[in-house]
Design a protein around this motif. Structure first.
Motif, PDB file in Angstrom:
ATOM      1  N   GLU A  31       2.101  30.241 -49.609  1.00  0.00           N
ATOM      2  CA  GLU A  31       2.340  31.418 -50.479  1.00  0.00           C
ATOM      3  C   GLU A  31       1.295  31.223 -51.674  1.00  0.00           C
ATOM      4  O   GLU A  31       0.831  32.146 -52.206  1.00  0.00           O
ATOM      5  N   ALA A  32       1.694  29.901 -52.211  1.00  0.00           N
ATOM      6  CA  ALA A  32       0.989  29.529 -53.432  1.00  0.00           C
ATOM      7  C   ALA A  32      -0.482  29.619 -53.377  1.00  0.00           C
ATOM      8  O   ALA A  32      -1.059  30.011 -54.261  1.00  0.00           O
ATOM      9  N   TYR A  33      -0.901  29.120 -52.128  1.00  0.00           N
ATOM     10  CA  TYR A  33      -2.400  29.036 -52.089  1.00  0.00           C
ATOM     11  C   TYR A  33      -3.075  30.486 -52.043  1.00  0.00           C
ATOM     12  O   TYR A  33      -3.923  30.863 -52.567  1.00  0.00           O
ATOM     13  N   ILE A  34      -2.465  31.423 -51.178  1.00  0.00           N
ATOM     14  CA  ILE A  34      -2.786  32.592 -50.898  1.00  0.00           C
ATOM     15  C   ILE A  34      -2.709  33.592 -52.222  1.00  0.00           C
ATOM     16  O   ILE A  34      -3.661  34.145 -52.653  1.00  0.00           O
ATOM     17  N   THR A  35      -1.564  33.282 -52.756  1.00  0.00           N
ATOM     18  CA  THR A  35      -1.668  34.045 -54.282  1.00  0.00           C
ATOM     19  C   THR A  35      -2.788  33.478 -55.193  1.00  0.00           C
ATOM     20  O   THR A  35      -3.384  34.310 -55.705  1.00  0.00           O
ATOM     21  N   ARG A  36      -2.974  32.234 -55.171  1.00  0.00           N
ATOM     22  CA  ARG A  36      -4.177  31.770 -55.944  1.00  0.00           C
ATOM     23  C   ARG A  36      -5.507  32.351 -55.642  1.00  0.00           C
ATOM     24  O   ARG A  36      -6.429  32.852 -56.368  1.00  0.00           O
ATOM     25  N   LEU A  37      -5.658  32.459 -54.188  1.00  0.00           N
ATOM     26  CA  LEU A  37      -7.004  33.146 -53.649  1.00  0.00           C
ATOM     27  C   LEU A  37      -7.077  34.602 -53.934  1.00  0.00           C
ATOM     28  O   LEU A  37      -7.834  35.065 -54.611  1.00  0.00           O
ATOM     29  N   ARG A  38      -5.825  35.148 -53.916  1.00  0.00           N
ATOM     30  CA  ARG A  38      -5.939  36.894 -54.320  1.00  0.00           C
ATOM     31  C   ARG A  38      -6.314  36.876 -55.856  1.00  0.00           C
ATOM     32  O   ARG A  38      -6.876  37.934 -56.120  1.00  0.00           O
ATOM     33  N   GLU A  39      -5.862  35.802 -56.616  1.00  0.00           N
ATOM     34  CA  GLU A  39      -6.165  36.078 -58.017  1.00  0.00           C
ATOM     35  C   GLU A  39      -7.562  35.597 -58.311  1.00  0.00           C
ATOM     36  O   GLU A  39      -8.031  35.521 -59.590  1.00  0.00           O
ATOM     37  N   GLY A  40      -8.302  35.113 -57.335  1.00  0.00           N
ATOM     38  CA  GLY A  40      -9.673  34.861 -57.623  1.00  0.00           C
ATOM     39  C   GLY A  40      -9.673  33.177 -58.177  1.00  0.00           C
ATOM     40  O   GLY A  40     -10.870  32.681 -58.611  1.00  0.00           O
ATOM     41  N   ALA A  41      -8.764  32.263 -57.924  1.00  0.00           N
ATOM     42  CA  ALA A  41      -8.792  31.141 -58.312  1.00  0.00           C
ATOM     43  C   ALA A  41      -8.532  29.920 -57.120  1.00  0.00           C
ATOM     44  O   ALA A  41      -7.610  29.111 -56.971  1.00  0.00           O
ATOM     45  N   ALA A  42      -9.449  30.121 -56.180  1.00  0.00           N
ATOM     46  CA  ALA A  42      -9.400  29.342 -54.988  1.00  0.00           C
ATOM     47  C   ALA A  42      -9.660  27.925 -55.540  1.00  0.00           C
ATOM     48  O   ALA A  42     -10.761  27.491 -56.201  1.00  0.00           O
ATOM     49  N   PRO A  43      -8.930  26.742 -55.013  1.00  0.00           N
ATOM     50  CA  PRO A  43      -9.158  25.431 -55.332  1.00  0.00           C
ATOM     51  C   PRO A  43     -10.377  24.993 -54.415  1.00  0.00           C
ATOM     52  O   PRO A  43     -10.834  25.595 -53.422  1.00  0.00           O
ATOM     53  N   ALA A  44     -11.305  24.107 -54.978  1.00  0.00           N
ATOM     54  CA  ALA A  44     -12.488  23.474 -54.405  1.00  0.00           C
ATOM     55  C   ALA A  44     -12.005  22.770 -53.209  1.00  0.00           C
ATOM     56  O   ALA A  44     -10.779  22.114 -53.295  1.00  0.00           O
ATOM     57  N   GLY A  45     -12.793  22.752 -52.352  1.00  0.00           N
ATOM     58  CA  GLY A  45     -12.623  21.730 -51.239  1.00  0.00           C
ATOM     59  C   GLY A  45     -11.736  22.386 -49.935  1.00  0.00           C
ATOM     60  O   GLY A  45     -11.423  23.554 -50.231  1.00  0.00           O
ATOM     61  N   SER A  46     -11.235  21.575 -49.142  1.00  0.00           N
ATOM     62  CA  SER A  46     -10.763  22.131 -47.975  1.00  0.00           C
ATOM     63  C   SER A  46      -9.418  22.298 -48.265  1.00  0.00           C
ATOM     64  O   SER A  46      -8.793  21.643 -48.943  1.00  0.00           O
ATOM     65  N   VAL A  47      -8.578  22.987 -47.705  1.00  0.00           N
ATOM     66  CA  VAL A  47      -7.002  23.256 -47.969  1.00  0.00           C
ATOM     67  C   VAL A  47      -6.295  22.553 -46.673  1.00  0.00           C
ATOM     68  O   VAL A  47      -6.850  22.389 -45.513  1.00  0.00           O
ATOM     69  N   ALA A  48      -5.107  21.898 -46.947  1.00  0.00           N
ATOM     70  CA  ALA A  48      -4.105  21.369 -46.022  1.00  0.00           C
ATOM     71  C   ALA A  48      -2.843  21.831 -46.188  1.00  0.00           C
ATOM     72  O   ALA A  48      -2.460  21.724 -47.737  1.00  0.00           O
ATOM     73  N   PHE A  49      -2.063  22.096 -45.575  1.00  0.00           N
ATOM     74  CA  PHE A  49      -0.626  22.466 -45.597  1.00  0.00           C
ATOM     75  C   PHE A  49       0.294  21.313 -44.907  1.00  0.00           C
ATOM     76  O   PHE A  49      -0.324  20.974 -43.730  1.00  0.00           O
ATOM     77  N   ASP A  50       1.407  21.079 -45.425  1.00  0.00           N
ATOM     78  CA  ASP A  50       2.363  20.343 -44.735  1.00  0.00           C
ATOM     79  C   ASP A  50       2.951  21.015 -43.588  1.00  0.00           C
ATOM     80  O   ASP A  50       2.942  22.198 -43.353  1.00  0.00           O
ATOM     81  N   LEU A  51       3.194  20.305 -42.347  1.00  0.00           N
ATOM     82  CA  LEU A  51       3.897  20.861 -41.186  1.00  0.00           C
ATOM     83  C   LEU A  51       5.367  20.581 -41.417  1.00  0.00           C
ATOM     84  O   LEU A  51       5.777  19.443 -41.586  1.00  0.00           O
ATOM     85  N   VAL A  52       5.995  21.741 -41.361  1.00  0.00           N
ATOM     86  CA  VAL A  52       7.632  21.721 -41.467  1.00  0.00           C
ATOM     87  C   VAL A  52       8.174  22.516 -40.415  1.00  0.00           C
ATOM     88  O   VAL A  52       7.700  23.330 -39.611  1.00  0.00           O
ATOM     89  N   ARG A  53       9.482  22.369 -40.172  1.00  0.00           N
ATOM     90  CA  ARG A  53      10.238  22.996 -39.297  1.00  0.00           C
ATOM     91  C   ARG A  53      10.378  24.657 -40.109  1.00  0.00           C
ATOM     92  O   ARG A  53      10.637  24.621 -41.064  1.00  0.00           O
TER      93      ARG A  53
END
Length: 78
Positions: A31-53
């Protein structure tokens, strides 16, 4: 009768619409990553998310993020 937020017996997140998987991407991180993307502030490099239950189903999250990156013209991918 189906309960709000359920698709075929599986819960989905009401805000982002992603299906909740037994094991998936950390919801807060996605959610935090998508929110940043929609605001035009995509972090540089590839993205990775933790896997959780009870995280977001990975395939759909990957598709949405890839689409948002294409629309923004940025190269990052999960």
């Amino acid at each position: 009768m189906s309960v709000s937020g359920e698709e075929g017996g599986r819960r989905s997140d009401e805000r982002f619409g992603f299906r909740i998987a037994r094991r998936g991407y950390d919801r807060d991180q996605v959610e935090a990553y998508i929110t940043r993307l929609r605001e035009g502030a995509a972090p540089a490099g590839s993205v990775a998310f933790d896997l959780v239950r009870r995280g977001y189903a990975r395939g759909r999250v990957d598709e949405v993020i890839a689409q948002l990156h294409r629309e923004a013209g940025s190269p990052g991918r999960p």
